[in-house]
Design a protein around this motif. Structure first.
Motif, mmCIF file in Angstrom:
data_model
loop_
_atom_site.group_PDB
_atom_site.id
_atom_site.type_symbol
_atom_site.label_atom_id
_atom_site.label_comp_id
_atom_site.label_asym_id
_atom_site.label_seq_id
_atom_site.Cartn_x
_atom_site.Cartn_y
_atom_site.Cartn_z
ATOM 1 N N ARG A 16 120.257 -5.883 -87.560
ATOM 2 C CA ARG A 16 120.621 -6.775 -88.663
ATOM 3 C C ARG A 16 120.753 -5.943 -89.924
ATOM 4 O O ARG A 16 119.829 -5.212 -90.283
ATOM 5 N N TYR A 89 121.589 -8.062 -77.231
ATOM 6 C CA TYR A 89 120.683 -8.639 -78.248
ATOM 7 C C TYR A 89 119.800 -9.744 -77.656
ATOM 8 O O TYR A 89 118.572 -9.660 -77.686
ATOM 9 N N TRP A 98 111.309 -7.648 -76.652
ATOM 10 C CA TRP A 98 110.436 -8.428 -77.539
ATOM 11 C C TRP A 98 109.291 -9.046 -76.733
ATOM 12 O O TRP A 98 108.125 -9.032 -77.153
ATOM 13 N N ASP A 149 113.768 0.017 -84.845
ATOM 14 C CA ASP A 149 113.371 -1.081 -83.966
ATOM 15 C C ASP A 149 113.853 -1.031 -82.518
ATOM 16 O O ASP A 149 114.633 -0.179 -82.109
ATOM 17 N N ARG A 324 116.463 -17.424 -83.576
ATOM 18 C CA ARG A 324 116.898 -17.150 -82.200
ATOM 19 C C ARG A 324 117.172 -18.425 -81.390
ATOM 20 O O ARG A 324 116.757 -18.548 -80.238
HETATM 21 O O1 F6P Z 1 109.647 -7.648 -86.231
HETATM 22 C C1 F6P Z 1 110.834 -7.054 -85.918
HETATM 23 C C2 F6P Z 1 112.011 -7.744 -86.567
HETATM 24 O O2 F6P Z 1 113.146 -6.917 -86.519
HETATM 25 C C3 F6P Z 1 111.694 -8.127 -88.002
HETATM 26 O O3 F6P Z 1 112.034 -7.116 -88.883
HETATM 27 C C4 F6P Z 1 112.415 -9.423 -88.197
HETATM 28 O O4 F6P Z 1 111.588 -10.358 -88.791
HETATM 29 C C5 F6P Z 1 112.759 -9.892 -86.830
HETATM 30 O O5 F6P Z 1 112.339 -8.933 -85.902
HETATM 31 C C6 F6P Z 1 114.230 -10.120 -86.800
HETATM 32 O O6 F6P Z 1 114.624 -10.916 -85.822
HETATM 33 P P1 F6P Z 1 116.150 -11.331 -85.693
HETATM 34 O O7 F6P Z 1 116.983 -10.278 -86.325
HETATM 35 O O8 F6P Z 1 116.344 -11.448 -84.222
HETATM 36 O O9 F6P Z 1 116.272 -12.622 -86.400
#
Ligand code: F6P
Length: 474
Positions: A16, A89, A98, A149, A324
């Motif tokens: 992101r 993803y 995750w 990440d 999500r």
């Molecule tokens: O905790 C890891 C992380 O990348 C955070 O930085 C963020 O809150 C979350 O996961 C982002 O999730 P997504 O991009 O799937 O909404």
């Protein structure tokens, strides 16, 4: 404008990015800048540093921006084929990695690593390779690259193969699974993931606990060796240094932002909804399986059941904004949060008191308003890389806050002394912690809040980012 190739001395890569685009009905593009630690961290080096942020195109708007050649200065979006992106993803990053790192599986039935999984894994590889290609193209000779990440675990090794001259760092924003749990993954996949990250010169984590778990996985899965201090992993003749950087809250930003009139207006609105004199137990989260929102509600229910003297005197303000929603299990979890909240309101609510105030839309000024008003902050994740809410609330609290904090949150390592700590699975203990928080003497609460705020701001995003850059170049 896309930056000149092979020109960037500093690069950041994350799924992101800092900007997202939306297509309006007449086909125009509007852009919106996001927040978060990485955005403010990167701003520490200023616009003249020539940094480039490589990220994925996540939406139709983002993909349109890529195909029209629209890009903010200093950013490059990668438009991976939508089915490949979806598999990488949602299929791998969010549903496997995750789940592994947060230990979310119901293991009698899942995970199932079948042929579909292998197809998704190929997509994850392709998506990581697209990042490695873009980074290799943008990076100047000897540039520093900070890869973020679990989405991009394979990038460091892929990038090293393409550009051995670069200094590559990887940062995990999640926990790291203990070795036995990590080994739920098929052996070859577990190896590939670790080898991917070990392609970096530095692999960094939010707490020592997650760094140690990573090191232990390298030993168990790869047969890597560790230095006596446990912070160097050597495998196949290369050594990767491990680092710990506990991202803190951005105190200056939060205090300034929380002092603006829109937050004051939201405070009035909240007070009107909850009742002026009631105590507030506040939580603010993405509606995320690991955040443990349902058990938080169950603990609150237990408190009301066992302590009738608190009925009418407290409101659980639960902000649980969508996340999500492409994944069925997240939609089901979202529904369960609403169901339990409604049940509690039906069981205990009266004409003048709604025990749970649940809001499911994301509203930053309203979250800051709740932070300022909270008497108790409930942060009870079953596992969390850090949890910045635990760090943010004490910083802006008006009258002091009691922090009920899970021992499974990364923030526990820094905040435990002044928090009321809980085993997040234990509803009874959580109910008792909420009660303790509600009854903490005002002076004690104020003292603890002061110390929590200090600890929470010890490593602001700018320093967090610069420290990593320095260590990488070191
Ligand atoms: O905790 C890891 C992380 O990348 C955070 O930085 C963020 O809150 C979350 O996961 C982002 O999730 P997504 O991009 O799937 O909404």
């Amino acid at each position: 404008m896309v930056a000149t190739r092979h020109a960037a001395p500093i690069l950041v890569a994350s799924n992101r990015g800092p900007v997202s685009y939306t297509l309006t009905e007449n086909g125009e593009l509007t852009s919106r800048r996001g927040g978060g630690g990485l955005v403010s961290g990167l701003s520490a080096i200023g616009p003249d540093a020539g940094a480039v942020w490589v990220c994925a195109a996540l939406s139709d708007g983002d993909r349109a921006a890529v195909s029209r050649g629209v890009a903010e200065d200093g950013s490059r979006m990668i438009a991976v084929d939508p089915p490949v992106f979806e598999a990488a993803y949602n299929g791998i990053a969010n549903s496997v990695l995750w789940f592994v790192h947060h230990m979310l599986y119901q293991t009698p039935l899942e995970p199932v690593f079948d042929e579909d999984f292998r197809t998704q894994w190929d997509a994850y590889r392709a998506y990581n390779a697209a990042f490695a290609d873009a980074l290799a193209e943008e990076a100047a000779e000897g540039a520093a690259v900070l890869v973020q990440d679990y989405h991009l675990s394979l990038v460091p090794a892929m990038l090293r193969a393409r550009r051995p001259d670069l200094r590559v760092g990887h940062f995990s924003h999640t926990p790291w699974a203990p070795p036995d749990y990590f080994r739920l993954l098929p052996d070859d996949i577990a190896e590939e993931l670790l080898a991917g990250i070990l392609g970096a010169d530095r692999a960094a984590f939010l707490t020592r606990r997650w760094a140690d778990a990573f090191a232990a996985a390298c030993v168990a899965v790869l047969g890597a060796t560790l230095s006596p201090d446990g912070l160097e992993v050597t495998w196949r003749g290369r050594t990767t240094r491990l680092g710990v950087h506990g991202l803190g809250a951005d105190g200056d930003f939060l205090r300034e932002r929380a002092g603006r009139p829109d937050v004051a207006a939201q405070m009035e609105g909240l007070r009107a909804e909850t009742g002026a004199d009631r105590k507030l137990i506040v939580r603010v989260d993405r509606t995320e399986l690991s955040k443990n929102i349902v058990r938080g509600l169950l603990a609150y229910r237990q408190l009301l059941a066992e302590h009738p003297e608190w009925r009418e005197r407290v409101v659980h303000v639960a902000f649980a904004y969508p996340s999500r929603q492409d994944l069925e299990i997240y939609r089901d979890y979202t529904a369960e949060v609403s169901r339990v909240a409604t049940e509690i309101n039906a069981e205990f609510g009266t004409l003048s008191w709604t025990p749970v105030l649940l809001k499911v839309d994301d509203d930053f000024p309203r979250s800051l308003a709740a932070y300022r008003l909270a008497d108790v902050a409930l942060v009870n994740p079953i596992r969390d890389g850090m949890n910045l809410v635990a760090k943010e609330v004490p910083v802006v609290s008006d009258n002091g806050v009691a922090l009920v904090l899970s021992r499974e949150a990364g923030a526990f390592a820094e905040l435990a002394d002044d928090a009321i700590t809980v085993n997040p699975y234990d509803i009874r203990a959580t109910a008792a912690a909420l009660l303790e928080g509600l009854t903490l003497a005002p002076e004690e609460r104020a003292d603890r809040t002061k110390r929590l705020a200090e600890a929470a701001t010890a490593l602001p995003p700018s320093k967090w980012f610069l420290d990593q850059l320095e260590a990488l170049r070191g």
